[in-house]
Write a protein that holds these residues in place. Structure first.
Motif, mmCIF file in Angstrom:
data_model
loop_
_atom_site.group_PDB
_atom_site.id
_atom_site.type_symbol
_atom_site.label_atom_id
_atom_site.label_comp_id
_atom_site.label_asym_id
_atom_site.label_seq_id
_atom_site.Cartn_x
_atom_site.Cartn_y
_atom_site.Cartn_z
ATOM 1 N N HIS D 50 72.789 35.162 -1.913
ATOM 2 C CA HIS D 50 73.853 35.651 -1.008
ATOM 3 C C HIS D 50 74.878 35.747 -3.069
ATOM 4 C CE1 HIS D 50 76.689 35.462 1.464
ATOM 5 N NE2 HIS D 50 78.163 34.933 0.654
ATOM 6 N N GLY D 51 74.680 35.291 -4.010
ATOM 7 C CA GLY D 51 76.244 35.404 -4.342
ATOM 8 C C GLY D 51 76.596 36.791 -5.258
ATOM 9 N N LEU D 52 75.020 37.067 -5.816
ATOM 10 C CA LEU D 52 74.778 38.550 -6.873
ATOM 11 C C LEU D 52 74.562 39.846 -5.585
ATOM 12 C CD1 LEU D 52 72.502 37.259 -9.277
ATOM 13 C CD2 LEU D 52 75.296 38.197 -9.705
ATOM 14 N N PRO D 53 74.065 40.151 -4.806
ATOM 15 C CA PRO D 53 74.201 41.208 -3.467
ATOM 16 C C PRO D 53 75.835 41.397 -3.131
ATOM 17 C CG PRO D 53 72.397 39.644 -3.349
ATOM 18 C CD PRO D 53 73.263 38.622 -4.110
ATOM 19 N N GLN D 54 76.375 40.241 -3.393
ATOM 20 C CA GLN D 54 77.571 39.938 -2.670
ATOM 21 C C GLN D 54 78.752 40.641 -4.077
ATOM 22 O OE1 GLN D 54 80.214 36.730 -2.363
ATOM 23 N NE2 GLN D 54 80.448 37.767 0.264
ATOM 24 N N ALA D 55 78.424 40.342 -4.809
ATOM 25 C CA ALA D 55 79.504 40.390 -6.405
ATOM 26 C C ALA D 55 78.713 42.291 -5.866
ATOM 27 C CB ALA D 55 78.842 40.472 -7.244
ATOM 28 N N LEU D 56 77.777 42.672 -6.095
ATOM 29 C CA LEU D 56 77.377 44.159 -5.756
ATOM 30 C C LEU D 56 77.512 44.354 -5.054
ATOM 31 C CD1 LEU D 56 73.565 44.405 -6.923
ATOM 32 C CD2 LEU D 56 75.229 45.002 -8.199
ATOM 33 N N LYS D 57 78.328 44.714 -4.020
ATOM 34 C CA LYS D 57 78.877 45.099 -2.743
ATOM 35 C C LYS D 57 80.504 45.387 -3.326
ATOM 36 C CE LYS D 57 77.331 44.338 1.915
ATOM 37 N NZ LYS D 57 77.745 43.943 2.894
ATOM 38 N N ILE D 58 80.988 44.263 -2.829
ATOM 39 C CA ILE D 58 82.106 44.587 -3.643
ATOM 40 C C ILE D 58 82.416 45.538 -4.911
ATOM 41 C CG2 ILE D 58 84.393 42.975 -5.494
ATOM 42 C CD1 ILE D 58 82.630 40.886 -4.386
ATOM 43 N N SER D 125 80.062 30.427 -7.335
ATOM 44 C CA SER D 125 81.118 29.632 -7.320
ATOM 45 C C SER D 125 81.994 31.931 -7.059
ATOM 46 C CB SER D 125 82.439 28.877 -8.572
ATOM 47 O OG SER D 125 82.100 27.802 -7.704
ATOM 48 N N PHE D 126 83.215 31.982 -6.589
ATOM 49 C CA PHE D 126 83.497 33.215 -6.085
ATOM 50 C C PHE D 126 84.811 32.895 -6.799
ATOM 51 C CE2 PHE D 126 85.376 36.286 -3.267
ATOM 52 C CZ PHE D 126 85.136 37.098 -3.951
ATOM 53 N N ILE D 127 85.532 33.427 -7.866
ATOM 54 C CA ILE D 127 86.853 33.192 -8.445
ATOM 55 C C ILE D 127 87.424 34.614 -8.406
ATOM 56 C CG2 ILE D 127 88.684 32.911 -10.037
ATOM 57 C CD1 ILE D 127 86.060 31.248 -11.404
ATOM 58 N N VAL D 128 89.257 34.898 -7.674
ATOM 59 C CA VAL D 128 89.601 35.653 -7.172
ATOM 60 C C VAL D 128 91.302 35.451 -8.467
ATOM 61 C CG1 VAL D 128 90.726 37.430 -5.437
ATOM 62 C CG2 VAL D 128 88.293 36.208 -4.641
ATOM 63 N N ILE D 129 91.359 36.581 -9.197
ATOM 64 C CA ILE D 129 92.599 36.936 -10.088
ATOM 65 C C ILE D 129 93.324 38.083 -9.340
ATOM 66 C CG2 ILE D 129 93.254 36.897 -11.702
ATOM 67 C CD1 ILE D 129 90.590 35.225 -13.680
ATOM 68 N N ASP D 130 94.646 37.270 -8.834
ATOM 69 C CA ASP D 130 95.691 38.296 -8.407
ATOM 70 C C ASP D 130 96.090 39.673 -9.581
ATOM 71 O OD1 ASP D 130 97.715 37.641 -9.653
ATOM 72 O OD2 ASP D 130 98.509 37.024 -8.092
ATOM 73 N N ARG D 131 96.564 40.584 -9.299
ATOM 74 C CA ARG D 131 97.367 41.635 -10.064
ATOM 75 C C ARG D 131 97.944 41.335 -11.492
ATOM 76 N NH1 ARG D 131 96.381 47.265 -8.168
ATOM 77 N NH2 ARG D 131 96.143 47.432 -6.513
ATOM 78 N N LYS D 132 98.612 40.397 -11.606
ATOM 79 C CA LYS D 132 99.332 39.974 -12.072
ATOM 80 C C LYS D 132 98.969 38.091 -12.636
ATOM 81 C CE LYS D 132 104.007 39.973 -9.451
ATOM 82 N NZ LYS D 132 104.437 39.926 -8.606
ATOM 83 N N GLY D 133 97.918 38.324 -12.440
ATOM 84 C CA GLY D 133 96.548 37.400 -13.315
ATOM 85 C C GLY D 133 96.737 35.766 -12.925
ATOM 86 N N LYS D 134 97.001 35.783 -11.726
ATOM 87 C CA LYS D 134 97.697 34.538 -10.602
ATOM 88 C C LYS D 134 95.716 34.299 -10.298
ATOM 89 C CE LYS D 134 101.841 33.034 -11.153
ATOM 90 N NZ LYS D 134 101.856 33.023 -12.014
#
Lengths: 158, 158, 158, 158
Positions: D50-58, D125-134
C-alpha cells in the motif's frame, strides 16, 4: 494537476425530476460549497463500476457542509429502458442516497438538455464547480481517486 | 472441496425466450459436457460486479467443447423494469455473448418457474451440471474463482 | 486447459534447509496427494504480490489430506541479501506458514540446484505434481486463480 | 478532512545515507513546495502493498516543482536483514526511483533517530509538510488515495 484552465460561469441544471431529495436542487443555492456532479446512465458499465462508486467515496470522505455530491442521469441512448421507474430501482439496489437529477429530454434530439448545455461527450462525466459557482473541471471518462481528491482539496482551500 | 454431496437429476430449464443463440438451449442436448449456469438479475449489484464477470472468465478459460456457459435471467422483483428489452440492452452494453435464457414467469407468483424448480434462494446463483447431466453444485452468492475452477476441473476429468 | 502434455517423473527437491516444518520434505513421501510448489525469491515483486498470496489461497481452499502446498526459495540473484535469516523474517512478516525449502546453492553457478534440475526460467514459477508423482505443470510467471483451481481439481479426481 | 490541527515546525531528517539522489536531502531547502514522506521498512507487508505504491502514484500525479516525494527507511526491528545493501536491491526490484533516506540508528535504542523525533508509531507512516515547512499531517497506517489527494491539493493552493 491544474483546474485553472476552465473557469466558466455556472450552467444551471435542466431536469425533469429529482430523486433522493425533497426539493429540486438549484446550483445557485449551493454557492459557498464545492459541488461535484457525476453524470451517468444506469446501464453504462464504466459508470456502475467506477463513476458511481467514486461519487459515493467522495460523499463519505468530505463533509456535506463543504462538498455537495450530485448525480445526473443523462440518458442519450436506449431511452425506453432507462426511464424514471428503472432509475429508482437502480438507485435503490445500488444504495445511492445522494440527490440524482434526471436530465430533461429534448423533443428534437436524443441528447438531453443539460448534456447539451455542458457539451458532455458521454458517460461517465465528472464536473467540479468551485465555491463561487464557476465550473472548474469537466472530465469525460474514468479519473483516478487521488486526482479527484486533489481537485476537491485545492478548491476547498481557495 | 467436494461436489459429491449433490447428485440430482437434471431439471430442464423453463424459459420464455433465449438471447444470444439461434435456438433454445435444452440441457439434455448438452450431455457429455460440463454445464455452468449463472442465474442473475440485471439490476442485482453482486451479479454485475461478480457473477457475470466470473461467467465470462469461465467462457474464456475453458473450451466450448468441454464447458458450456449459460446465463439465466431469474427476475423475482422489480419485474416491470427488467423485461426482455431492458435485458437486451444490458447484455449489449456489458458485452455478454454467451446464451442467456429468460426464466419463465409464473402467473401466480413473483418467483419464475426455473427458479422454483431449482429451489434457488436468490441472485447470483451458480449451478454446475456434470457430463452425465447430474446437478453437482447449486450455490447462492459469491464464490471464489479458484474454487469454481476446482469444481469444473474435477468434473472435466471424471 | 490441459495438463496432459507434461508427464515427467518426479525430480526430488535439493535443499540446504527447510523452514516451517519439523523435518525435510521428500516428494516421494507425498505420493497419493497432489503437490503444488511455488518457487519464489523474497525480493521478487511478482512473487510477493501474486505467487505467494495464491499459494496461501490454495492452502486455504483445499484440505491438506488432498493437496500439499510447498514453497521453494530459488535465489539466483542478489544472494547476499536473501539468505536464510532474511527469509525467516520475510516468512514471519508475511505470515506464510506452509513448509518452505531453500534451494541448494551450486558452487559453480548463480542458479541453485533444484532450479537447474526443473529447468525453471525465473520466479515466480508454479509446479504441479499429480498423485502418482508425475510433474504435470511447470509454469513460469503469473497464472490465474481459476486456471490454478482447474488444474488442481482435474488432478484430484484422476 | 482537516490538516489544520497539526502545525508543527519542521523536524530535520536525521539520516545515515541517501539512495536515489546525488546529495543528501535537507527539508529546509525544500521550502516553497509540499513535501510528502513515506516511512517504511522493506519487509513490512503494508508498506509494500500500500504505502510505496501510493508514494509512486503521488510522484506520477503531481509535478516535482510542486510536490516532493521522499522515502525514509525507518528500521526498528530485524535490523540485521534490512541493512543498506538489502534496501538497494529492494528499491531496484520494486523500481522506486524517488530519494530514500536511511533513518539514522540510535546506539541505545532499536528506534532510529528520525522515527523518535517525529514520534512515529510504526510503518507505514505518511507525513505531509506544507510550503512553509510546517508538518501538517503525521499518519500511521493505511490512508485512502482520495484523502491523500485532498490533503495535498489543499496545501498546494494555500
Amino acid at each position: 494537476m491544474n483546474t485553472q484552465h476552465i473557469s466558466s460561469p455556472t450552467i444551471e441544471l435542466k431536469t425533469s425530476a429529482w430523486l433522493n431529495t425533497d426539493k429540486p436542487i438549484k446550483l445557485d443555492e449551493l454557492l459557498g460549497r464545492v459541488v461535484v456532479i457525476h453524470t451517468f446512465q444506469m446501464l453504462c458499465p464504466g459508470c456502475v463500476s467506477h463513476g458511481l462508486p467514486q461519487a459515493l467515496k467522495i460523499r463519505n470522505t468530505f463533509p456535506e457542509s463543504d462538498v455537495v455530491v450530485l448525480g445526473l442521469h443523462t440518458v442519450f441512448e436506449h431511452h425506453a429502458v432507462m426511464g424514471p421507474e428503472a432509475l429508482k430501482v437502480f438507485l435503490h439496489e445500488y444504495r445511492i442516497h445522494f440527490p440524482v437529477g434526471i436530465d430533461q429530454a429534448d423533443a428534437g434530439s436524443n441528447i438531453p438538455l443539460t448534456m447539451q448545455a455542458y457539451s458532455l461527450q458521454g458517460t461517465p462525466s465528472f464536473i467540479v464547480i468551485d465555491r463561487k459557482g464557476k465550473i472548474r473541471l469537466n472530465h469525460f471518462g474514468v479519473i483516478d481517486d487521488m486526482l479527484v481528491g486533489a481537485y476537491i482539496g485545492q478548491l476547498l482551500s481557495e
